[in-house]
Enzyme design. Structure first.
Site, PDB file in Angstrom:
ATOM      1  N   ASN A 225      -4.321  81.379  23.386  1.00 57.46           N
ATOM      2  CA  ASN A 225      -5.141  82.481  23.387  1.00 57.46           C
ATOM      3  C   ASN A 225      -6.795  82.156  23.506  1.00 57.46           C
ATOM      4  O   ASN A 225      -6.987  80.946  23.649  1.00 57.46           O
ATOM      5  CB  ASN A 225      -4.961  83.313  21.996  1.00 57.46           C
ATOM      6  CG  ASN A 225      -5.337  82.443  20.827  1.00 57.46           C
ATOM      7  OD1 ASN A 225      -6.565  82.237  20.582  1.00 57.46           O
ATOM      8  ND2 ASN A 225      -4.232  81.856  19.950  1.00 57.46           N
ATOM      9  N   ARG A 226      -7.383  83.245  23.410  1.00 60.66           N
ATOM     10  CA  ARG A 226      -8.999  83.025  24.068  1.00 60.66           C
ATOM     11  C   ARG A 226      -9.753  82.700  22.716  1.00 60.66           C
ATOM     12  O   ARG A 226     -11.048  82.926  23.121  1.00 60.66           O
ATOM     13  CB  ARG A 226      -9.448  84.057  24.719  1.00 60.66           C
ATOM     14  CG  ARG A 226      -8.684  84.469  25.995  1.00 60.66           C
ATOM     15  CD  ARG A 226      -9.529  85.564  26.733  1.00 60.66           C
ATOM     16  NE  ARG A 226      -8.659  85.971  27.925  1.00 60.66           N
ATOM     17  CZ  ARG A 226      -8.791  85.434  29.175  1.00 60.66           C
ATOM     18  NH1 ARG A 226      -9.293  84.462  29.146  1.00 60.66           N
ATOM     19  NH2 ARG A 226      -8.053  86.044  29.924  1.00 60.66           N
TER      20      ARG A 226
END
Ligand code: CTP
Ligand code: CA
Length: 239
Positions: free
Chosen positions: A34-35
């Site tokens: 994920n970011r």
């Protein structure tokens, strides 16, 4: 948020902060991730240290500039992890002696059911095999349930967007009640807020979903607002 640290109000306290985002292997060279940059978690760790706490940072795949920030702040008890299983083990090990545990990491909800030892090859003309996923343990809900140390304050984060089912705060309050944590920091994401930017609007709710604080500003200012709320709870419990 004032951004001014009440010096030493966490003196003698042990805190564990998880930061970053977990990665789940698909094969030896690929992952689901994920970011999350880890910036909010690192700012929380640094703010706690500035207020006198002994801090363990469980660091999951920090962005390079955030890893540099860890060194700048002189955080020296850092446990690097990659997967949710590793993060869970590291956080729980630290939590047995911690007064406060903050789950700022973005934890992968699912992981591939099987990660082969060899790289998955494409077969020309044949589409990919689907990747079966299984659910990860909920580290925060487990910590809230297990209470590994008496009087421990367990803090979660929730990045939410409003949708047809409710506002950011509606979702945050429902999540707070579901998780059983003492405090949940609800964060509006999307439209240039939240991920990888240094500005946040947060609402801190307690385990019953009641609002105990609101803060906006840099991630550092938000970090201090979170510790203000934690410090009030530590003082209130008389431990
Ligand atoms: N969290 C966790 N373990 C997981 C998933 C989330 O410990 N497997 C923690 C996060 O670190 C965060 C809090 O739970 O402190 C909320 O994470 P979030 O992703 O917002 O909650 P979920 O329960 O996973 O709900 P959803 O993603 O469906 O909104
Ligand atoms: Ca999630």
């Amino acid at each position: 948020a004032s951004g001014e640290a009440p010096a030493g109000d966490l003196a003698g306290r042990r805190v564990v902060v998880s930061a970053g985002g977990t990665r789940e292997p698909i094969d030896p060279v690929r992952f689901i991730g994920n970011r999350s940059s880890g910036r909010q978690g690192v700012e929380l760790a640094a703010a706690a240290q500035a207020r006198g706490a002994r801090v363990t940072l469980v660091a999951a795949n920090l962005a390079p500039d955030v890893a540099a920030l860890v060194r700048e702040h002189g955080l020296d008890d850092v446990v690097p992890v990659e997967t949710t299983a590793q993060l869970r083990d590291a956080v729980r090990a630290g939590a047995t002696t911690a007064d406060v545990v903050v789950m700022a990491a973005a934890v992968a909800d699912f992981r591939p059911a099987h990660a082969p030892d060899a790289k998955i090859k494409k077969v020309p003309g044949r589409g990919p095999e689907p990747i079966a996923l299984v659910e990860n343990p909920d580290v925060l809900a487990e910590l809230a349930h297990d209470r590994l140390r008496d009087g421990q304050v367990v803090v979660g984060f929730a990045a939410e967007t409003g949708d047809a089912d409710g506002s950011v705060l509606d979702h945050g309050r429902a999540k707070a009640r579901r998780k059983g944590a003492d405090l949940l920091v609800v964060n509006a994401v999307g439209e240039g807020r939240g991920f990888a930017v240094d500005a946040n609007d947060v609402t801190v709710v307690d385990g019953g979903g009641e609002v105990v604080a609101v803060a906006s500003g840099t991630k550092r200012e938000v970090a201090h607002a979170v510790w203000d709320a934690v410090a009030a709870r530590l003082a209130g419990s008389g431990s």
